[in-house]
Design a protein around this motif. Structure first.
Motif, PDB file in Angstrom:
ATOM      1  N   ALA A 120     -92.618  27.999  -5.086  1.00  0.00           N
ATOM      2  CA  ALA A 120     -91.706  27.237  -5.939  1.00  0.00           C
ATOM      3  C   ALA A 120     -90.532  28.115  -6.328  1.00  0.00           C
ATOM      4  CB  ALA A 120     -92.429  26.729  -7.184  1.00  0.00           C
ATOM      5  N   ILE A 121     -89.354  27.516  -6.350  1.00  0.00           N
ATOM      6  CA  ILE A 121     -88.144  28.232  -6.740  1.00  0.00           C
ATOM      7  C   ILE A 121     -87.346  27.368  -7.708  1.00  0.00           C
ATOM      8  CG2 ILE A 121     -87.987  29.473  -4.538  1.00  0.00           C
ATOM      9  CD1 ILE A 121     -85.705  27.533  -3.737  1.00  0.00           C
ATOM     10  N   VAL A 122     -86.475  28.015  -8.465  1.00  0.00           N
ATOM     11  CA  VAL A 122     -85.480  27.313  -9.257  1.00  0.00           C
ATOM     12  C   VAL A 122     -84.127  27.730  -8.706  1.00  0.00           C
ATOM     13  CG1 VAL A 122     -84.436  27.017 -11.537  1.00  0.00           C
ATOM     14  CG2 VAL A 122     -86.922  27.217 -11.319  1.00  0.00           C
ATOM     15  N   ARG A 123     -83.302  26.748  -8.355  1.00  0.00           N
ATOM     16  CA  ARG A 123     -81.986  27.064  -7.808  1.00  0.00           C
ATOM     17  C   ARG A 123     -80.907  26.340  -8.600  1.00  0.00           C
ATOM     18  NH1 ARG A 123     -80.561  22.572  -5.045  1.00  0.00           N
ATOM     19  NH2 ARG A 123     -82.106  21.418  -3.844  1.00  0.00           N
ATOM     20  N   THR A 124     -79.708  26.907  -8.544  1.00  0.00           N
ATOM     21  CA  THR A 124     -78.566  26.313  -9.216  1.00  0.00           C
ATOM     22  C   THR A 124     -77.945  25.249  -8.327  1.00  0.00           C
ATOM     23  OG1 THR A 124     -76.947  27.845  -8.280  1.00  0.00           O
ATOM     24  CG2 THR A 124     -78.115  28.560 -10.280  1.00  0.00           C
ATOM     25  N   ALA A 125     -76.906  24.597  -8.847  1.00  0.00           N
ATOM     26  CA  ALA A 125     -76.196  23.586  -8.063  1.00  0.00           C
ATOM     27  C   ALA A 125     -75.467  24.198  -6.880  1.00  0.00           C
ATOM     28  CB  ALA A 125     -75.205  22.840  -8.958  1.00  0.00           C
ATOM     29  N   THR A 126     -75.214  25.497  -6.920  1.00  0.00           N
ATOM     30  CA  THR A 126     -74.594  26.180  -5.781  1.00  0.00           C
ATOM     31  C   THR A 126     -75.646  26.896  -4.944  1.00  0.00           C
ATOM     32  OG1 THR A 126     -74.109  28.125  -7.149  1.00  0.00           O
ATOM     33  CG2 THR A 126     -72.400  26.458  -6.980  1.00  0.00           C
ATOM     34  N   ALA A 243     -85.508  17.760 -11.466  1.00  0.00           N
ATOM     35  CA  ALA A 243     -84.508  18.211 -12.430  1.00  0.00           C
ATOM     36  C   ALA A 243     -85.207  18.990 -13.536  1.00  0.00           C
ATOM     37  CB  ALA A 243     -83.756  17.021 -13.010  1.00  0.00           C
ATOM     38  N   VAL A 244     -84.568  20.038 -14.008  1.00  0.00           N
ATOM     39  CA  VAL A 244     -85.100  20.823 -15.116  1.00  0.00           C
ATOM     40  C   VAL A 244     -84.626  20.186 -16.413  1.00  0.00           C
ATOM     41  CG1 VAL A 244     -85.103  23.082 -16.240  1.00  0.00           C
ATOM     42  CG2 VAL A 244     -85.171  22.923 -13.735  1.00  0.00           C
ATOM     43  N   ASP A 245     -85.559  19.834 -17.281  1.00  0.00           N
ATOM     44  CA  ASP A 245     -85.231  19.125 -18.511  1.00  0.00           C
ATOM     45  C   ASP A 245     -84.215  19.908 -19.337  1.00  0.00           C
ATOM     46  OD1 ASP A 245     -85.406  17.125 -20.437  1.00  0.00           O
ATOM     47  OD2 ASP A 245     -86.979  18.163 -21.536  1.00  0.00           O
ATOM     48  N   GLY A 246     -83.128  19.241 -19.682  1.00  0.00           N
ATOM     49  CA  GLY A 246     -82.104  19.865 -20.500  1.00  0.00           C
ATOM     50  C   GLY A 246     -81.175  20.786 -19.734  1.00  0.00           C
ATOM     51  N   SER A 251     -82.402  23.036 -10.506  1.00  0.00           N
ATOM     52  CA  SER A 251     -83.404  22.207  -9.836  1.00  0.00           C
ATOM     53  C   SER A 251     -84.639  23.052  -9.554  1.00  0.00           C
ATOM     54  CB  SER A 251     -82.864  21.665  -8.498  1.00  0.00           C
ATOM     55  OG  SER A 251     -81.796  20.783  -8.705  1.00  0.00           O
ATOM     56  N   LEU A 252     -85.799  22.462  -9.794  1.00  0.00           N
ATOM     57  CA  LEU A 252     -87.067  23.083  -9.448  1.00  0.00           C
ATOM     58  C   LEU A 252     -87.514  22.497  -8.110  1.00  0.00           C
ATOM     59  CD1 LEU A 252     -89.789  24.579  -9.973  1.00  0.00           C
ATOM     60  CD2 LEU A 252     -90.493  22.563 -11.285  1.00  0.00           C
ATOM     61  N   VAL A 253     -87.739  23.346  -7.123  1.00  0.00           N
ATOM     62  CA  VAL A 253     -88.176  22.899  -5.802  1.00  0.00           C
ATOM     63  C   VAL A 253     -89.574  23.459  -5.558  1.00  0.00           C
ATOM     64  CG1 VAL A 253     -87.642  22.738  -3.353  1.00  0.00           C
ATOM     65  CG2 VAL A 253     -85.776  22.986  -5.016  1.00  0.00           C
ATOM     66  N   VAL A 254     -90.534  22.560  -5.327  1.00  0.00           N
ATOM     67  CA  VAL A 254     -91.926  22.944  -5.110  1.00  0.00           C
ATOM     68  C   VAL A 254     -92.304  22.624  -3.670  1.00  0.00           C
ATOM     69  CG1 VAL A 254     -94.319  22.597  -5.824  1.00  0.00           C
ATOM     70  CG2 VAL A 254     -92.484  22.511  -7.531  1.00  0.00           C
ATOM     71  N   PHE A 255     -92.886  23.618  -2.992  1.00  0.00           N
ATOM     72  CA  PHE A 255     -93.334  23.469  -1.607  1.00  0.00           C
ATOM     73  C   PHE A 255     -94.864  23.487  -1.609  1.00  0.00           C
ATOM     74  CE2 PHE A 255     -89.203  25.457  -1.604  1.00  0.00           C
ATOM     75  CZ  PHE A 255     -88.506  24.857  -0.554  1.00  0.00           C
ATOM     76  N   ASN A 256     -95.461  22.330  -1.474  1.00  0.00           N
ATOM     77  CA  ASN A 256     -96.918  22.224  -1.548  1.00  0.00           C
ATOM     78  C   ASN A 256     -97.512  22.319  -0.146  1.00  0.00           C
ATOM     79  OD1 ASN A 256     -99.027  21.870  -3.496  1.00  0.00           O
ATOM     80  ND2 ASN A 256     -99.489  19.913  -2.531  1.00  0.00           N
TER      81      ASN A 256
END
Length: 271
Positions: A120-126, A243-246, A251-256
């Motif tokens: 799982a990663i958190v990435r920005t809009a860029t 989407a990350v609340d607030g 964005s939180l991207v989860v790879f299951n």
């Protein structure tokens, strides 16, 4: 005869009533009601007192986005309150304002870490990766071993030989990444912020130049990613973005793991 409801006026009155005049250098004597007066809000927003009064009274027509932004600053509105102001006044949210970010909250990092075998990663809009878990470092990319400016999904896809070799169908994946990146950057109002990255990749990759010139746009959406890990072999991952609340800029991207065998290979890597 009852008055027509004016939610915008009620919201503005409520927010100015919460502000302390003394904090802005306004006199506090002879005030019958708490908060700022209408003319004081108008002064802070650099607009006509008459126009602001009409706005609270539901007269004078729809205000411009510039006026609403000035009022939002004058009333010290939060981003959520500013968005609500635009919805009440114009029926749509304000244009996106991109904010660069390079950290996440400890709470969000703990959420990532709780996903033990799901990268799982958190990435920005860029598409800068600003947080990740141990599974992501093992299966996707060891982001912590990279300089901060290289932790960008687009840059990794076109300028990192190991990441490129790990893709089952690099050309298809790269086209998808470029199209989804373009859509995310535009949606976040970050077109200007990505110009340097686009110029850099255009200079080093004819493939990127051609894909960028095609001007395709796609939603990220859910899907399946297949990677060839140099140690674990092929791993299939079902991914979803949240989407990350607030924090609309994250964005939180989860790879299951798609199947039990994929989960077993990830567990072996982590062991």
């Amino acid at each position: 005869m009852s008055q027509t409801p004016n939610p915008l006026g009620a919201f503005l009155r409520d927010r100015r009533a919460r502000l302390d005049p003394a904090a802005f250098g306004f006199p506090t004597a002879r005030r019958r009601t708490p908060g700022l007066r209408r003319e004081e809000v108008a002064q802070r927003a650099n607009i006509s007192p008459t126009w602001y009064t009409w706005l609270e009274q539901g007269r004078g027509g729809a205000p411009s986005p510039d006026v609403l932004n000035r009022i939002a600053r004058g009333l010290l509105l939060t981003d959520t309150e500013r968005e609500h102001l635009f919805m009440l006044a114009l029926g749509h949210p304000p244009e996106a304002r991109y904010r660069a970010v390079d950290t996440v909250t400890p709470r969000l990092q703990r959420l990532l870490d709780a996903l033990e075998i799901a990268p799982a990663i958190v990435r920005t809009a860029t598409w800068d990766v600003v947080a990740w878990n141990r599974a992501a470092a093992a299966v996707l990319t060891d982001y912590g071993a990279l300089p901060r400016q290289e932790r960008n999904v687009l840059r990794l896809m076109f300028a990192n030989a190991r990441v490129r070799a790990a893709q089952e169908d690099w050309d298809s994946v790269a086209r998808f990444v470029v199209a989804a990146f373009r859509a995310d950057a535009a949606r976040a109002g970050a077109v200007g912020e990505v110009e340097a990255l686009v110029a850099e990749l255009t200079a080093i990759s004819p493939e990127f130049e051609a894909m960028w010139r095609a001007s395709d746009v796609l939603d990220f959406g859910p899907g399946t990613k297949r990677v060839h890990h140099p140690v674990a072999g092929p791993i299939a991952l079902e991914y979803s973005s949240f989407a990350v609340d607030g924090r609309p800029d994250l964005s939180l991207v989860v790879f299951n793991p798609a199947e039990a065998k994929d989960a077993a290979r990830i567990r072996a890597l982590l062991a």
